[in-house]
Design a protein around this motif. Structure first.
Motif, PDB file in Angstrom:
ATOM      1  N   ASP A  71       0.303  -0.817  -4.933  1.00 61.24           N
ATOM      2  CA  ASP A  71       2.145  -0.491  -5.481  1.00 61.24           C
ATOM      3  C   ASP A  71       2.367   0.270  -6.470  1.00 61.24           C
ATOM      4  O   ASP A  71       3.279   0.184  -7.773  1.00 61.24           O
ATOM      5  CB  ASP A  71       2.087  -1.549  -6.504  1.00 61.24           C
ATOM      6  N   GLU A  72       1.769   1.767  -6.288  1.00 62.89           N
ATOM      7  CA  GLU A  72       1.975   3.304  -6.961  1.00 62.89           C
ATOM      8  C   GLU A  72       1.018   2.612  -8.341  1.00 62.89           C
ATOM      9  O   GLU A  72       1.710   3.925  -9.056  1.00 62.89           O
ATOM     10  CB  GLU A  72       3.210   3.277  -7.183  1.00 62.89           C
ATOM     11  N   CYS A  73       0.838   2.297  -8.524  1.00 63.04           N
ATOM     12  CA  CYS A  73       0.473   2.111  -9.805  1.00 63.04           C
ATOM     13  C   CYS A  73      -1.022   1.562 -10.577  1.00 63.04           C
ATOM     14  O   CYS A  73      -2.241   1.731 -10.839  1.00 63.04           O
ATOM     15  CB  CYS A  73       1.232   0.834 -10.905  1.00 63.04           C
ATOM     16  N   PHE A  74      -2.015   1.637  -8.624  1.00 63.43           N
ATOM     17  CA  PHE A  74      -3.347   1.130  -8.825  1.00 63.43           C
ATOM     18  C   PHE A  74      -3.769   1.399  -7.719  1.00 63.43           C
ATOM     19  O   PHE A  74      -4.373   1.807  -6.335  1.00 63.43           O
ATOM     20  CB  PHE A  74      -3.898  -0.566  -8.580  1.00 63.43           C
ATOM     21  N   ILE A  87       0.926  -1.146  -0.442  1.00 66.81           N
ATOM     22  CA  ILE A  87       0.172   0.185   0.112  1.00 66.81           C
ATOM     23  C   ILE A  87       1.107   1.348  -0.109  1.00 66.81           C
ATOM     24  O   ILE A  87       2.076   1.879   0.903  1.00 66.81           O
ATOM     25  CB  ILE A  87      -0.870  -0.119   1.782  1.00 66.81           C
ATOM     26  N   SER A  88       1.110   2.016  -0.837  1.00 62.88           N
ATOM     27  CA  SER A  88       1.848   3.302  -1.534  1.00 62.88           C
ATOM     28  C   SER A  88       1.147   4.043  -1.170  1.00 62.88           C
ATOM     29  O   SER A  88       2.351   4.713  -0.822  1.00 62.88           O
ATOM     30  CB  SER A  88       2.726   2.926  -2.747  1.00 62.88           C
TER      31      SER A  88
END
Length: 87
Positions: free
Chosen positions: A27-30, A3-4
């Motif tokens: 993950d810095e993408c979702f 969890i970013s």
């Protein structure tokens, strides 16, 4: 899964069980928006984003598949919520 980022938007209404709405980035993408933080007699809990079906029931749109992931999400969001309350 990492969890970013967790962002909290407090809801400032008296006599309302809904206390805040969170957005969580994985993950810095979702990103998942509209995770509700609700205060109950047993303490705060989270409710994943959902929609109302034609028969009046609410179904989660996105949700963890196992208890370990649910606890990880819950802990991250409630920690961010309590930190936001301190500010």
């Amino acid at each position: 899964m990492k969890i970013s980022d967790v962002r909290i938007r407090l809801v400032n209404k008296e006599d309302n069980k809904l206390k805040a709405v969170a957005s969580m980035t994985i993950d810095e993408c979702f990103v998942i928006h509209d995770i509700k933080i609700i205060e109950a007699a047993e303490g705060a809990f989270i409710a994943m984003p959902s929609r109302k079906t034609n028969d009046g029931e609410y179904k989660d749109i996105a949700h963890p598949l196992n208890t370990e992931t649910r606890e990880l999400i819950k802990e991250a969001i409630l920690t961010a919520y309590y930190d936001e309350l301190k500010n």
